[in-house]
Scaffold this motif. Structure first.
Motif, PDB file in Angstrom:
ATOM      1  N   ARG A 150       0.804  -1.227   0.000  1.00 36.26           N
ATOM      2  CA  ARG A 150       0.000   0.000   0.000  1.00 36.26           C
ATOM      3  C   ARG A 150       0.837   1.277   0.000  1.00 36.26           C
ATOM      4  NH1 ARG A 150      -0.225  -2.605   4.712  1.00 36.26           N
ATOM      5  NH2 ARG A 150       0.205  -1.558   6.692  1.00 36.26           N
ATOM      6  N   HIS A 151       1.985   1.274   0.677  1.00 37.95           N
ATOM      7  CA  HIS A 151       2.788   2.498   0.740  1.00 37.95           C
ATOM      8  C   HIS A 151       3.356   2.841  -0.637  1.00 37.95           C
ATOM      9  CE1 HIS A 151       2.310   2.615   5.017  1.00 37.95           C
ATOM     10  NE2 HIS A 151       2.858   1.423   5.174  1.00 37.95           N
ATOM     11  N   LYS A 152       3.725   1.837  -1.404  1.00 43.38           N
ATOM     12  CA  LYS A 152       4.224   2.085  -2.758  1.00 43.38           C
ATOM     13  C   LYS A 152       3.099   2.554  -3.677  1.00 43.38           C
ATOM     14  CE  LYS A 152       8.150  -1.063  -2.499  1.00 43.38           C
ATOM     15  NZ  LYS A 152       8.817  -2.264  -3.079  1.00 43.38           N
ATOM     16  N   TYR A 153       1.923   1.967  -3.512  1.00 44.57           N
ATOM     17  CA  TYR A 153       0.775   2.416  -4.305  1.00 44.57           C
ATOM     18  C   TYR A 153       0.431   3.868  -3.998  1.00 44.57           C
ATOM     19  CZ  TYR A 153      -0.364  -2.242  -6.075  1.00 44.57           C
ATOM     20  OH  TYR A 153      -0.333  -3.443  -6.736  1.00 44.57           O
ATOM     21  N   LYS A 154       0.441   4.206  -2.725  1.00 44.36           N
ATOM     22  CA  LYS A 154       0.103   5.577  -2.340  1.00 44.36           C
ATOM     23  C   LYS A 154       1.135   6.563  -2.884  1.00 44.36           C
ATOM     24  CE  LYS A 154      -1.386   5.980   1.997  1.00 44.36           C
ATOM     25  NZ  LYS A 154      -1.479   5.712   3.466  1.00 44.36           N
ATOM     26  N   ARG A 155       2.402   6.161  -2.876  1.00 44.57           N
ATOM     27  CA  ARG A 155       3.452   7.014  -3.434  1.00 44.57           C
ATOM     28  C   ARG A 155       3.237   7.227  -4.934  1.00 44.57           C
ATOM     29  NH1 ARG A 155       8.209   4.063  -2.438  1.00 44.57           N
ATOM     30  NH2 ARG A 155       7.629   4.359  -0.265  1.00 44.57           N
ATOM     31  N   LEU A 156       2.908   6.135  -5.634  1.00 47.05           N
ATOM     32  CA  LEU A 156       2.637   6.253  -7.067  1.00 47.05           C
ATOM     33  C   LEU A 156       1.439   7.149  -7.317  1.00 47.05           C
ATOM     34  CD1 LEU A 156       3.016   5.473 -10.036  1.00 47.05           C
ATOM     35  CD2 LEU A 156       1.583   3.457  -9.595  1.00 47.05           C
ATOM     36  N   ASN A 157       0.385   6.988  -6.542  1.00 49.38           N
ATOM     37  CA  ASN A 157      -0.807   7.813  -6.731  1.00 49.38           C
ATOM     38  C   ASN A 157      -0.514   9.292  -6.528  1.00 49.38           C
ATOM     39  OD1 ASN A 157      -2.468   5.677  -7.406  1.00 49.38           O
ATOM     40  ND2 ASN A 157      -3.241   5.378  -5.321  1.00 49.38           N
ATOM     41  N   ARG A 158       0.327   9.611  -5.558  1.00 50.96           N
ATOM     42  CA  ARG A 158       0.695  11.016  -5.354  1.00 50.96           C
ATOM     43  C   ARG A 158       1.434  11.558  -6.573  1.00 50.96           C
ATOM     44  NH1 ARG A 158       1.783   9.188   0.018  1.00 50.96           N
ATOM     45  NH2 ARG A 158       4.010   8.975  -0.456  1.00 50.96           N
ATOM     46  N   LYS A 159       2.320  10.755  -7.132  1.00 51.20           N
ATOM     47  CA  LYS A 159       3.077  11.181  -8.301  1.00 51.20           C
ATOM     48  C   LYS A 159       2.159  11.368  -9.515  1.00 51.20           C
ATOM     49  CE  LYS A 159       7.552   9.142  -7.007  1.00 51.20           C
ATOM     50  NZ  LYS A 159       8.279  10.428  -6.988  1.00 51.20           N
ATOM     51  N   LEU A 160       1.231  10.454  -9.715  1.00 50.66           N
ATOM     52  CA  LEU A 160       0.304  10.568 -10.838  1.00 50.66           C
ATOM     53  C   LEU A 160      -0.613  11.769 -10.664  1.00 50.66           C
ATOM     54  CD1 LEU A 160      -0.695   6.820 -11.431  1.00 50.66           C
ATOM     55  CD2 LEU A 160       0.867   8.216 -12.806  1.00 50.66           C
ATOM     56  N   SER A 161      -1.022  12.023  -9.432  1.00 51.77           N
ATOM     57  CA  SER A 161      -1.868  13.185  -9.155  1.00 51.77           C
ATOM     58  C   SER A 161      -1.144  14.480  -9.486  1.00 51.77           C
ATOM     59  CB  SER A 161      -2.310  13.166  -7.693  1.00 51.77           C
ATOM     60  OG  SER A 161      -3.073  14.304  -7.387  1.00 51.77           O
ATOM     61  N   ARG A 162       0.109  14.578  -9.081  1.00 45.13           N
ATOM     62  CA  ARG A 162       0.897  15.785  -9.370  1.00 45.13           C
ATOM     63  C   ARG A 162       1.134  15.935 -10.866  1.00 45.13           C
ATOM     64  NH1 ARG A 162       3.681  14.488  -4.325  1.00 45.13           N
ATOM     65  NH2 ARG A 162       5.259  13.305  -5.484  1.00 45.13           N
ATOM     66  N   LEU A 163       1.364  14.818 -11.545  1.00 41.70           N
ATOM     67  CA  LEU A 163       1.571  14.868 -12.993  1.00 41.70           C
ATOM     68  C   LEU A 163       0.332  15.414 -13.688  1.00 41.70           C
ATOM     69  CD1 LEU A 163       3.088  14.189 -15.622  1.00 41.70           C
ATOM     70  CD2 LEU A 163       2.204  11.849 -15.417  1.00 41.70           C
ATOM     71  N   ALA A 164      -0.841  14.926 -13.291  1.00 46.40           N
ATOM     72  CA  ALA A 164      -2.083  15.397 -13.905  1.00 46.40           C
ATOM     73  C   ALA A 164      -2.308  16.875 -13.613  1.00 46.40           C
ATOM     74  CB  ALA A 164      -3.264  14.565 -13.400  1.00 46.40           C
ATOM     75  N   ALA A 165      -2.001  17.294 -12.398  1.00 48.74           N
ATOM     76  CA  ALA A 165      -2.244  18.681 -11.997  1.00 48.74           C
ATOM     77  C   ALA A 165      -1.430  19.671 -12.824  1.00 48.74           C
ATOM     78  CB  ALA A 165      -1.937  18.851 -10.513  1.00 48.74           C
ATOM     79  N   LYS A 166      -0.268  19.246 -13.288  1.00 51.43           N
ATOM     80  CA  LYS A 166       0.590  20.163 -14.045  1.00 51.43           C
ATOM     81  C   LYS A 166       0.480  19.984 -15.560  1.00 51.43           C
ATOM     82  CE  LYS A 166       4.831  17.359 -14.154  1.00 51.43           C
ATOM     83  NZ  LYS A 166       6.251  17.265 -13.741  1.00 51.43           N
ATOM     84  N   THR A 167      -0.418  19.084 -15.995  1.00 53.59           N
ATOM     85  CA  THR A 167      -0.536  18.784 -17.425  1.00 53.59           C
ATOM     86  C   THR A 167      -1.920  19.163 -17.920  1.00 53.59           C
ATOM     87  OG1 THR A 167       0.936  16.870 -17.070  1.00 53.59           O
ATOM     88  CG2 THR A 167      -0.195  17.019 -19.192  1.00 53.59           C
TER      89      THR A 167
END
Length: 220
Positions: A150-167
């Motif tokens: 779960r901790h790795k999934y949550k880390r990935l989700n944060r990264k994907l969220s930030r990517l979407a926010a700036k794109t």
């Protein structure tokens, strides 16, 4: 060069070539099925990604006001989707595409940073080819069988969220949080394998995704 050494050096490249073709037949089956149901004159929404999408058999029935193609395939990862972008997305010129990848990438022990790089490359290609197409990245979901990651999934989700926010033109939808109960994953929303969802799980996805299907999409 030592003749025995050469095959060993070539082995990783041969394995990679075989690996990216592992879903070829499944993708061809998806294309053949779409040939019989897709109306190219109507605006199209595409759902694609790994088995959580593939097994969502009634996604069209849940959103009957839109033409939806379910192009989910196998236990795919971002790298597999990258290989089949034309066949699964671009050939249908969708007004919006929903992408669910990352779940199997983490399970395969890929680093979130490496997964993010692949997702960035995919977004770049899609936006270069279809600048007007909207893209929705669906977060990795929690599951009973992979809760230890779960901790790795949550880390990935944060990264994907930030990517979407700036794109521009890209949205991120969080399905992780709605599938939790008191910070633990719900235990009654999966089939026997503890990974794939039952009807209750897809009810949550429908409720979570409905506003994103409507969001900014001009279907007139």
């Amino acid at each position: 060069m030592n003749k025995l050494l050469l095959p060993l050096l070539l082995l990783p490249f041969l394995l990679h070539a075989q690996d990216i073709q592992r879903y070829q037949k499944e993708v061809e089956t998806i294309q053949k099925n779409n040939d019989s149901i897709w109306d190219a004159t109507k605006p199209t929404l595409v759902f694609t990604g790994s088995s959580s999408v593939r097994m969502w058999k009634d996604v069209q029935q849940r959103f009957p006001e839109y033409q939806i193609l379910n192009n989910g395939f196998g236990g795919s990862q971002f790298s597999d989707l990258q290989h089949f972008l034309d066949e699964l997305i671009l050939d249908y010129d969708p007004v919006k595409v929903f992408i669910y990848e990352g779940d199997n990438d983490i399970s395969a022990k890929k680093r979130p940073r490496a997964i993010l790089k692949l997702s960035e490359e995919i977004l770049h290609t899609l936006q270069q080819e279809r600048p007007q197409m909207e893209i929705v990245l669906i977060s990795a979901k929690p599951s009973l069988s992979r809760w230890h990651l779960r901790h790795k999934y949550k880390r990935l989700n944060r990264k994907l969220s930030r990517l979407a926010a700036k794109t521009n033109g890209v949205e991120f939808v969080d399905v992780w949080t709605p599938m939790l109960n008191n910070r633990k994953v719900m235990d009654d929303i999966f089939i026997e394998d503890g990974l794939h969802m039952n009807k209750k799980g897809y009810d949550i996805w429908q409720q979570t995704l409905k506003d994103y299907i409507n969001l900014n999409t001009n279907l007139n």
